[in-house]
Design a protein around this motif. Structure first.
Motif, short mmCIF file in Angstrom:
data_model
loop_
_atom_site.label_atom_id
_atom_site.label_comp_id
_atom_site.label_asym_id
_atom_site.label_seq_id
_atom_site.Cartn_x
_atom_site.Cartn_y
_atom_site.Cartn_z
N GLY A 87 0.80 -1.21 0.00
CA GLY A 87 0.00 0.00 0.00
C GLY A 87 0.83 1.27 0.00
O GLY A 87 0.29 2.36 0.08
N SER A 88 2.15 1.13 -0.10
CA SER A 88 3.00 2.32 -0.10
C SER A 88 3.23 2.84 -1.52
O SER A 88 4.12 3.63 -1.75
CB SER A 88 4.34 2.04 0.59
OG SER A 88 5.08 1.09 -0.15
N GLY A 89 2.43 2.35 -2.47
CA GLY A 89 2.59 2.82 -3.84
C GLY A 89 3.69 2.11 -4.59
O GLY A 89 4.29 2.65 -5.50
N GLY A 90 3.95 0.88 -4.24
CA GLY A 90 4.99 0.14 -4.93
C GLY A 90 6.32 0.37 -4.26
O GLY A 90 6.40 0.71 -3.09
N GLY A 91 7.37 0.25 -5.02
CA GLY A 91 8.69 0.52 -4.48
C GLY A 91 9.49 -0.72 -4.19
O GLY A 91 10.65 -0.63 -3.83
N CYS A 92 8.87 -1.89 -4.33
CA CYS A 92 9.64 -3.12 -4.14
C CYS A 92 10.71 -3.22 -5.22
O CYS A 92 10.51 -2.80 -6.35
CB CYS A 92 8.74 -4.34 -4.23
SG CYS A 92 7.74 -4.63 -2.78
N ILE A 93 11.83 -3.79 -4.84
CA ILE A 93 12.85 -4.10 -5.83
C ILE A 93 12.31 -5.29 -6.61
O ILE A 93 12.04 -6.34 -6.03
CB ILE A 93 14.20 -4.43 -5.17
CG1 ILE A 93 14.66 -3.24 -4.32
CG2 ILE A 93 15.23 -4.80 -6.22
CD1 ILE A 93 15.83 -3.55 -3.42
N PRO A 94 12.12 -5.16 -7.92
CA PRO A 94 11.51 -6.25 -8.69
C PRO A 94 12.44 -7.46 -8.81
O PRO A 94 13.67 -7.32 -8.75
CB PRO A 94 11.25 -5.62 -10.06
CG PRO A 94 12.26 -4.54 -10.18
CD PRO A 94 12.48 -4.02 -8.77
N ASP A 95 11.83 -8.62 -8.99
CA ASP A 95 12.62 -9.85 -9.16
C ASP A 95 13.55 -9.77 -10.37
O ASP A 95 14.56 -10.47 -10.43
CB ASP A 95 11.70 -11.06 -9.31
CG ASP A 95 10.97 -11.39 -8.02
OD1 ASP A 95 11.43 -10.97 -6.93
OD2 ASP A 95 9.94 -12.08 -8.09
N CYS A 96 13.20 -8.91 -11.33
CA CYS A 96 14.01 -8.79 -12.55
C CYS A 96 15.16 -7.80 -12.39
O CYS A 96 15.77 -7.38 -13.38
CB CYS A 96 13.12 -8.39 -13.73
SG CYS A 96 12.33 -6.77 -13.54
N TRP A 97 15.49 -7.42 -11.16
CA TRP A 97 16.54 -6.42 -10.94
C TRP A 97 17.84 -6.73 -11.66
O TRP A 97 18.51 -5.80 -12.13
CB TRP A 97 16.78 -6.17 -9.44
CG TRP A 97 17.37 -7.32 -8.69
CD1 TRP A 97 16.70 -8.26 -7.97
CD2 TRP A 97 18.75 -7.66 -8.59
NE1 TRP A 97 17.57 -9.16 -7.43
CE2 TRP A 97 18.84 -8.82 -7.81
CE3 TRP A 97 19.92 -7.10 -9.10
CZ2 TRP A 97 20.05 -9.44 -7.52
CZ3 TRP A 97 21.14 -7.72 -8.81
CH2 TRP A 97 21.19 -8.86 -8.03
N PRO A 98 18.27 -8.03 -11.81
CA PRO A 98 19.54 -8.27 -12.50
C PRO A 98 19.53 -7.87 -13.97
O PRO A 98 20.58 -7.73 -14.59
CB PRO A 98 19.75 -9.79 -12.37
CG PRO A 98 18.91 -10.20 -11.21
CD PRO A 98 17.73 -9.28 -11.24
N LEU A 99 18.34 -7.67 -14.54
CA LEU A 99 18.22 -7.28 -15.94
C LEU A 99 18.33 -5.78 -16.14
O LEU A 99 18.29 -5.29 -17.28
CB LEU A 99 16.89 -7.77 -16.52
CG LEU A 99 16.65 -9.28 -16.45
CD1 LEU A 99 15.26 -9.63 -16.95
CD2 LEU A 99 17.72 -10.03 -17.21
N HIS A 100 18.46 -5.04 -15.07
CA HIS A 100 18.52 -3.57 -15.13
C HIS A 100 19.86 -3.10 -14.56
O HIS A 100 20.01 -2.99 -13.34
CB HIS A 100 17.36 -2.97 -14.33
CG HIS A 100 16.02 -3.44 -14.79
ND1 HIS A 100 15.39 -2.91 -15.89
CD2 HIS A 100 15.19 -4.41 -14.32
CE1 HIS A 100 14.23 -3.53 -16.07
NE2 HIS A 100 14.10 -4.45 -15.13
#
Length: 145
Positions: A87-100
C-alpha cells in the motif's frame, strides 16, 4: 508456540544478510591494501586493481561474481521484506533487478553502505543509511523502472 505451550522467541526484525566468503575476502584484501603490513600491501598491489564489491564490474572472478549476485539478491529480498510496505505505492525491488544495470550498480552500493553501517561503532552511519541512502535508491529505482 513451542511444543510445551510457551511462546517461541523470534526476532523483531531480520538481520542484514552477510556476504559470502569470497566477498568477505575481497573486503579484507581492500582493508589490508590500505592498513596491512608493507609486505601484504606489496603482495596485494594497487588497491584500484582489486575487486570492489560495491562496483560489480570490478568483480572479474566468476565465483566472486556469482557470490555477489547471490548476496545482492538476498539484500533485495531483505529490503523488500524489512523496508517496503504494502500500500505504499509500490517501491519493491523487482525480481528482474539483475536485468537492469542501473539497479545492479545502485543495489551494490546500497548493500555496501548498509554493510559498513552495521560495522560502525555508533548509530550515525546507520541513521544516514536510513535517512538518505535507502530512500534515495528506492526513489531513483521507482523513477527509472
Amino acid at each position: 508456540m513451542a511444543g510445551d505451550g510457551t511462546p517461541r522467541a523470534r526476532p523483531l526484525v531480520m538481520g542484514f544478510p552477510a556476504p559470502g566468503s569470497r566477498i568477505q575476502k575481497a573486503y579484507h584484501d581492500l582493508w589490508e591494501a590500505q592498513h596491512g603490513s608493507e609486505e601484504r600491501k606489496k603482495k596485494l598491489g594497487n588497491p584500484a586493481n582489486l575487486p570492489h564489491p560495491w562496483d560489480p564490474s570490478t568483480c572479474m572472478d566468476r565465483g566472486l561474481r556469482w557470490e555477489l549476485w547471490l548476496w545482492l539478491d538476498q539484500v533485495a529480498a531483505w529490503i523488500n521484506s524489512e523496508y517496503v510496505w504494502e500500500g505504499s505505492g509500490g517501491g519493491c525491488i523487482p525480481d528482474c533487478w539483475p536485468l537492469h544495470p542501473h539497479v545492479v550498480h545502485e543495489l551494490a552500493a546500497v548493500a555496501d553502505q548498509r554493510r559498513r553501517a552495521g560495522h560502525a561503532p555508533g548509530s550515525d552511519v546507520l541513521e544516514n543509511w536510513h535517512r538518505y541512502v535507502l530512500p534515495g535508491f528506492l526513489d531513483r529505482m521507482r523513477q527509472r523502472l
